[in-house]
Design an enzyme around this catalytic site. Structure first.
Site, PDB file in Angstrom:
ATOM      1  N   ARG A 107     -67.251 -43.706  25.572  1.00  0.00           N
ATOM      2  CA  ARG A 107     -68.545 -43.495  26.241  1.00  0.00           C
ATOM      3  C   ARG A 107     -68.277 -42.555  27.397  1.00  0.00           C
ATOM      4  NH1 ARG A 107     -73.375 -47.514  27.946  1.00  0.00           N
ATOM      5  NH2 ARG A 107     -73.596 -47.279  25.696  1.00  0.00           N
TER       6      ARG A 107
ATOM      7  N   HIS B 115     -76.151 -40.869  20.760  1.00  0.00           N
ATOM      8  CA  HIS B 115     -75.806 -42.299  20.813  1.00  0.00           C
ATOM      9  C   HIS B 115     -75.905 -42.862  19.387  1.00  0.00           C
ATOM     10  CE1 HIS B 115     -74.932 -46.114  22.352  1.00  0.00           C
ATOM     11  NE2 HIS B 115     -76.030 -46.407  23.019  1.00  0.00           N
TER      12      HIS B 115
ATOM     13  N   GLN C  26     -75.975 -46.682  18.369  1.00  0.00           N
ATOM     14  CA  GLN C  26     -77.285 -47.299  18.628  1.00  0.00           C
ATOM     15  C   GLN C  26     -78.225 -47.064  17.446  1.00  0.00           C
ATOM     16  OE1 GLN C  26     -78.417 -49.142  21.436  1.00  0.00           O
ATOM     17  NE2 GLN C  26     -80.063 -49.521  19.974  1.00  0.00           N
TER      18      GLN C  26
ATOM     19  N   ASP D 164     -87.173 -45.482  25.425  1.00  0.00           N
ATOM     20  CA  ASP D 164     -85.915 -45.644  26.163  1.00  0.00           C
ATOM     21  C   ASP D 164     -86.215 -45.333  27.632  1.00  0.00           C
ATOM     22  OD1 ASP D 164     -83.213 -45.863  26.898  1.00  0.00           O
ATOM     23  OD2 ASP D 164     -82.641 -43.911  26.074  1.00  0.00           O
TER      24      ASP D 164
ATOM     25  N   CYS E   4     -83.641 -49.519  23.095  1.00  0.00           N
ATOM     26  CA  CYS E   4     -82.182 -49.707  22.982  1.00  0.00           C
ATOM     27  C   CYS E   4     -81.627 -50.607  24.089  1.00  0.00           C
ATOM     28  CB  CYS E   4     -81.477 -48.360  22.993  1.00  0.00           C
ATOM     29  SG  CYS E   4     -81.800 -47.418  24.492  1.00  0.00           S
TER      30      CYS E   4
ATOM     31  N   ARG F 249     -76.217 -54.363  17.096  1.00  0.00           N
ATOM     32  CA  ARG F 249     -75.138 -53.472  17.524  1.00  0.00           C
ATOM     33  C   ARG F 249     -73.787 -54.012  17.045  1.00  0.00           C
ATOM     34  NH1 ARG F 249     -75.664 -49.988  21.751  1.00  0.00           N
ATOM     35  NH2 ARG F 249     -73.659 -49.301  20.929  1.00  0.00           N
TER      36      ARG F 249
END
Ligand code: CP
Ligand code: NVA
Length: 305
Positions: free
Chosen positions: A104, A131, A134, A225, A264, A292
């Site tokens: 990340r 991402h 996700q 988001d 998310c 996830r």
């Protein structure tokens, strides 16, 4: 050649379907008290976090553990990276010790650099551009609710960010129409739209608009988001521009009656989403968070199995 998962385009549509099938199987097995294996046989998966995380950290660490591997979490600020060691040297060294690397980070070039120089599978745990882990969980959630993915309409409203890019790419690959509504100046990057177009299958694709109701009309799911992503400047202007894009009951009312709300997480209640949309009957948001874990296990099997 090591397999990677950087922006999602590394997968074929069949790979994507197989990962989602396997994630569903692993989820059912775990619910039955199983789902632990020795697939990784003690191999080490390094997980580099240059930015905060709750879901990605937990899902990745638990996934490696439940597959019989050793999850080595490295916080960016405790690595020499934070003192200027190059990604190239970091990759050359990590690849001689770890069997796979998740990262990340900010710049997507860091993820690509690790893949280029480490010689081991690299997966993206979020960069400013993408991402993709996700999006795997998002698609699993849609599949659980609606069965078939091809033909679904998924609306995304708000800031055209990393989450949007990955939804467009993996959504289009799965045959989903991803209808994105963003204010002027917040549209997804043209490169991400091009990637989505290049992998779209069976009617899947991207629609872009500035009108959140147009995107959400007759949608099967409405997704949003945060307005301020990690690395963005938190300004009053941003919030003002994005205010008309809130995921709320009014917006859900133009979607199909059985539509679900997605996010998310982490959420900012009262900004991009209302309390009612986050916790209400149409919310699939906490399933999405749990998923996830299941997709992370299936992805690791795909990369290292
Ligand atoms: N959705 C997501 O990536 O959450 P975290 O930032 O908590 O990992
Ligand atoms: N777009 C958000 C996602 C967080 C999971 C960010 O990059 O901060």
């Amino acid at each position: 050649m090591a397999k990677h998962f950087l922006d999602g385009t590394e997968l074929s549509p069949d790979d994507l379907a197989a990962i989602l099938d396997r994630a569903a199987e692993l989820k059912a097995a775990r619910a039955a008290g199983e789902g632990v294996s020795n697939l990784l046989g003690g191999r080490t998966v390094a997980l580099v976090f240059e930015r905060p995380s709750t879901r990605t950290r937990m899902s990745s660490e638990i996934a490696v553990h439940e597959l019989g591997g050793h999850p080595m979490v490295l916080s960016g600020d405790a690595m020499q990276l934070s003192r200027g060691e190059s990604i190239r040297d970091t990759a050359l060294v990590m690849g001689r010790m770890a069997h796979a690397i998740g990262i990340r980070t900010g710049a997507h070039a860091n993820v690509e650099g690790l893949a280029e120089y480490s010689g081991v599978p690299v997966f993206n745990l979020l960069s400013e551009a993408h991402h993709p882990c996700q999006a795997l969980a998002d698609l699993l959630t849609l599949r659980e609710r609606f069965g078939e993915l091809a033909g679904l309409r998924l609306a995304y409203v708000g800031d055209g960010n990393n989450v949007t890019a990955s939804l467009m790419i993996l959504g289009a690959m799965a045959g989903v129409t991803v209808a994105v509504a963003t204010p002027d100046g917040y549209a997804p990057k043209p490169e991400a739209v091009e990637l989505a177009d290049s992998v779209a299958t069976s009617g899947g694709g991207v629609e872009l608009t500035v009108d959140p109701e147009q995107a959400s009309a007759e949608a099967d799911a409405v997704y949003t988001d945060v307005w301020v992503s990690m690395g963005d400047e938190d300004s009053a202007r941003r919030k003002l521009d994005l205010e008309p894009y809130q995921l709320n009951a009014k917006l859900m009312s133009v979607a199909k009656p059985a539509a679900i709300a997605l996010h998310c997480l982490p959420a900012h209640v009262g900004e991009e989403i209302t309390e009612e949309a986050l916790y209400g009957e149409q919310s699939a948001i906490f399933d999405q968070a749990e998923n996830r874990l299941h997709v992370q296990k299936a992805l690791l099997e795909h990369l290292l199995g």
